[in-house]
Design a protein around this motif. Structure first.
Motif, short mmCIF file in Angstrom:
data_model
loop_
_atom_site.label_atom_id
_atom_site.label_comp_id
_atom_site.label_asym_id
_atom_site.label_seq_id
_atom_site.Cartn_x
_atom_site.Cartn_y
_atom_site.Cartn_z
N GLU A 134 -6.88 -32.33 -66.34
CA GLU A 134 -5.89 -33.17 -65.68
C GLU A 134 -5.95 -34.61 -66.21
O GLU A 134 -7.00 -35.11 -66.60
N TRP A 135 -4.77 -35.22 -66.25
CA TRP A 135 -4.65 -36.66 -66.47
C TRP A 135 -4.24 -37.30 -65.14
O TRP A 135 -3.32 -36.82 -64.48
N ILE A 136 -4.91 -38.38 -64.77
CA ILE A 136 -4.66 -39.03 -63.49
C ILE A 136 -4.32 -40.50 -63.73
O ILE A 136 -4.95 -41.16 -64.56
N TRP A 137 -3.34 -41.00 -62.98
CA TRP A 137 -2.96 -42.41 -63.04
C TRP A 137 -3.03 -42.99 -61.63
O TRP A 137 -2.31 -42.55 -60.74
N ASP A 147 20.25 -28.41 -68.73
CA ASP A 147 20.37 -27.71 -67.44
C ASP A 147 19.01 -27.51 -66.77
O ASP A 147 18.92 -26.87 -65.72
N GLN A 148 17.94 -28.03 -67.38
CA GLN A 148 16.61 -27.89 -66.79
C GLN A 148 16.27 -29.10 -65.94
O GLN A 148 16.47 -30.24 -66.36
N LYS A 149 15.74 -28.83 -64.77
CA LYS A 149 15.30 -29.91 -63.87
C LYS A 149 13.88 -29.60 -63.43
O LYS A 149 13.61 -28.52 -62.91
N PRO A 150 12.95 -30.55 -63.63
CA PRO A 150 11.58 -30.30 -63.17
C PRO A 150 11.51 -30.30 -61.64
O PRO A 150 12.46 -30.69 -60.97
N VAL A 151 10.38 -29.87 -61.16
CA VAL A 151 10.12 -29.87 -59.72
C VAL A 151 9.04 -30.91 -59.44
O VAL A 151 8.07 -31.01 -60.19
N ARG A 156 0.02 -38.29 -53.76
CA ARG A 156 0.01 -37.79 -55.13
C ARG A 156 1.37 -37.20 -55.46
O ARG A 156 2.05 -36.65 -54.60
N ALA A 157 1.72 -37.32 -56.74
CA ALA A 157 2.97 -36.73 -57.23
C ALA A 157 2.76 -36.26 -58.65
O ALA A 157 2.09 -36.92 -59.45
N VAL A 158 3.34 -35.10 -58.97
CA VAL A 158 3.25 -34.56 -60.33
C VAL A 158 4.53 -33.78 -60.60
O VAL A 158 5.13 -33.19 -59.68
N LEU A 159 5.00 -33.79 -61.83
CA LEU A 159 6.18 -33.02 -62.21
C LEU A 159 5.76 -31.68 -62.79
O LEU A 159 4.80 -31.60 -63.57
N ARG A 160 6.51 -30.64 -62.41
CA ARG A 160 6.21 -29.29 -62.88
C ARG A 160 7.44 -28.65 -63.48
O ARG A 160 8.57 -28.94 -63.08
N ASN A 171 2.16 -27.98 -65.04
CA ASN A 171 2.30 -29.41 -64.84
C ASN A 171 2.76 -30.04 -66.15
O ASN A 171 2.14 -29.82 -67.20
N ILE A 172 3.82 -30.82 -66.12
CA ILE A 172 4.33 -31.45 -67.33
C ILE A 172 4.20 -32.97 -67.26
O ILE A 172 4.76 -33.68 -68.10
N SER A 173 3.46 -33.47 -66.27
CA SER A 173 3.22 -34.91 -66.18
C SER A 173 1.79 -35.15 -65.74
O SER A 173 1.11 -34.24 -65.24
N GLU A 174 1.32 -36.38 -65.95
CA GLU A 174 0.07 -36.78 -65.35
C GLU A 174 0.25 -36.87 -63.84
O GLU A 174 1.38 -36.87 -63.32
#
Length: 504
Positions: free
Chosen positions: A284-287, A434-438, A481-485, A490-493
């Protein structure tokens, strides 16, 4: 080949050949081990009163004469100038020069300093000693030697990469930082600077560290560049056990930012040397955005053999600071890369309340799970990267900014806050139209999420998470906490924010 250096009227002759230098890390380690085998003796070299009575501006008038710099006439890539003791720089350090023929003491001579308008008699300061030194190198212009790294005040050092200005600092070691028992400050008592060759683009510095419970040997290999690297090797000898050992400590300043507005009027939108703690673990990457709490705030992230961590200044937009003197947009980020297996432990972040930008109120370091015991030895290696143009970021989408408000019209009385978090870069650049992350969101038991949104940021090409939250008890911290999937990935830190408690 013979080299000569004029140092304060002292002619130093050193002969260079292919033979190894007559001093290395093991020599410092032997001294550290011998020192640790004896009872601790606190350094006590009282300064003359004219030096202790100086204010900040008076102390700044004392300057080392540039034409007396070590190696000025030797056509070497590096030069060294020295710091005069005074004000709160009251710990004297011994300085030595390492040559192929042996070690030479660098003498303190007051005639090498310009004392400005200060009413100081240099003749009464002879053989006083130094408060530290700084190394110069042509970082930005081949004809100008800029400051590269500075050791001043016995405990701290800081370095620069290309087009950077001084900001956060590093230390050799931290002990019991933030503990009620009080912090112990290991200090560098003595340095040895290795004479470079004309073709060298790396400078080696050795140091002897000492405090009540530990002595240690250090080697710094300084490699200037766009991101200047400081490679650190240390061997520690413990006189006594240590409850909390802070490895590779970084020290910085955070006053306020867009997610924590200033308490008083200030023309500057943001004031900080660093804006967040970045942590890379195996998975994991954490900010964690920094905050200026109302009372001491200590948080941490557990990990096994960390890949890296650092106090970072990601925002490089001058308009977000508007400070022509301090240039917060050019402050370095410092990224720590451990070498070898550091085992289990945690990256700890200490944040201390401050009312102005003169105090470094943020400290980050690695704490091993198993603390050292009396008579124990510890070997550590890591590299510090002083970055700006090419900062370490995750291969995932990263947090570009965090902002906060009251959540819109009519929300100023319901005790809610709205957080706006912008992610950009990484996999977000390759999503199909047409792709939207969650957005995966989490909040601690002390709060609730009242509203949530995920919208595309058409300006940056990234995605913006918006959530309105309410804290149940203002006297307790609130973690979010918040992360994009994208699917199961997981596609974000991870944005890991903590809202500090409000004192009752």
């Amino acid at each position: 080949m013979a080299r000569k250096a004029l140092l304060g009227g002292l002619l130093i002759l050193a002969t260079f050949s292919q033979a190894a230098l007559a001093f290395d890390f093991n020599d410092v380690a032997r001294r550290a081990k011998e020192l640790a085998g004896k009872p601790y003796v606190r350094p006590d070299t009282p300064l003359p009163k004219p030096l202790t009575d100086l204010n900040y501006d008076q102390y700044k008038e004392i300057r080392y004469k540039a034409d007396r710099a070590l190696w000025r006439s030797n056509k070497l890539p590096f030069e060294v100038q020295f710091y005069h003791p005074g004000l709160y720089f009251n710990q004297i350090v011994k300085l030595n020069l390492v040559t192929a023929d042996g070690v030479r003491k660098i003498p303190f001579q007051p005639e090498n300093f310009d004392y400005g308008r200060n009413n100081i008699d240099p003749d009464k300061l002879r053989d006083l000693g130094f408060a530290g030194f700084r190394v110069h190198f042509p970082l930005n212009d081949k004809n100008v030697r800029d400051e590269l790294i500075a050791f001043q005040g016995a405990s701290f050092f800081r370095a620069l990469g290309k087009n950077q200005v001084y900001g956060e600092s590093a230390r050799g070691l931290a002990i019991d930082t933030g503990e009620l028992s009080g912090e112990e400050f290991p200090v560098f008592r003595e340095f040895w600077i290795e004479w470079p060759r004309p073709e060298d683009r790396e400078l080696t510095i050795y140091a002897l560290l000492d405090s009540r419970r530990v002595s240690g040997a250090y080697r710094f290999k300084v490699r200037p560049g766009d991101s200047t690297a400081t490679e650190v090797k240390s061997r520690l000898y413990f006189r006594d056990g240590v409850g909390k050992l802070g490895i590779a400590p970084l020290t910085s300043m955070f006053l306020y930012a867009s997610h924590q507005p200033p308490a008083t009027d200030d023309y500057r939108p943001e004031v900080h040397d660093s804006e967040g703690l970045s942590v890379q673990t195996d998975g994991e990457w954490i900010w964690r955005p920094l905050v200026n709490p109302k009372r001491l705030l200590i948080t941490s992230f557990g990990a096994s053999s960390p890949r890296g961590f650092g106090l970072m200044q990601r925002d490089r937009d001058f308009a977000h600071y508007e400070d022509l003197d301090t240039r917060y947009d050019r402050k370095p980020s410092v990224w720590v890369v451990p070498k070898g297996d550091w085992g289990r432990g945690r990256v700890e972040l200490v944040q201390i309340p401050t009312k102005d930008a003169t105090n470094d109120n943020v400290v980050a370091y690695w704490v091993p799970e198993q603390g050292p015991h009396a008579g124990g030895t510890m070997d550590l290696e890591y590299t510090l990267f002083w970055q700006a143009n090419q900062e370490t970021r995750p291969p995932l989408a990263w947090v570009a900014q965090t902002r906060r408000d009251r959540g819109g019209v009519g929300r100023d009385t319901d005790n809610s806050l709205r957080y706006i978090v912008d992610f950009q870069g990484g996999p977000l650049e390759f999503l199909k139209p047409d792709q939207k992350p969650v957005a995966g969101l989490w909040i601690s038991d002390n709060g609730e999420i009242l509203e949530r949104q995920l919208v595309r940021n058409d300006v940056t090409g990234g995605w913006r998470v918006i959530m309105r939250v309410r804290r149940a008890d203002d006297a307790k911290p609130l973690e979010m906490r918040a992360v994009l999937r994208n699917g199961d990935d997981n596609i974000s830190e991870t944005w890991a924010y903590i809202l500090p408690p409000e004192p009752r």
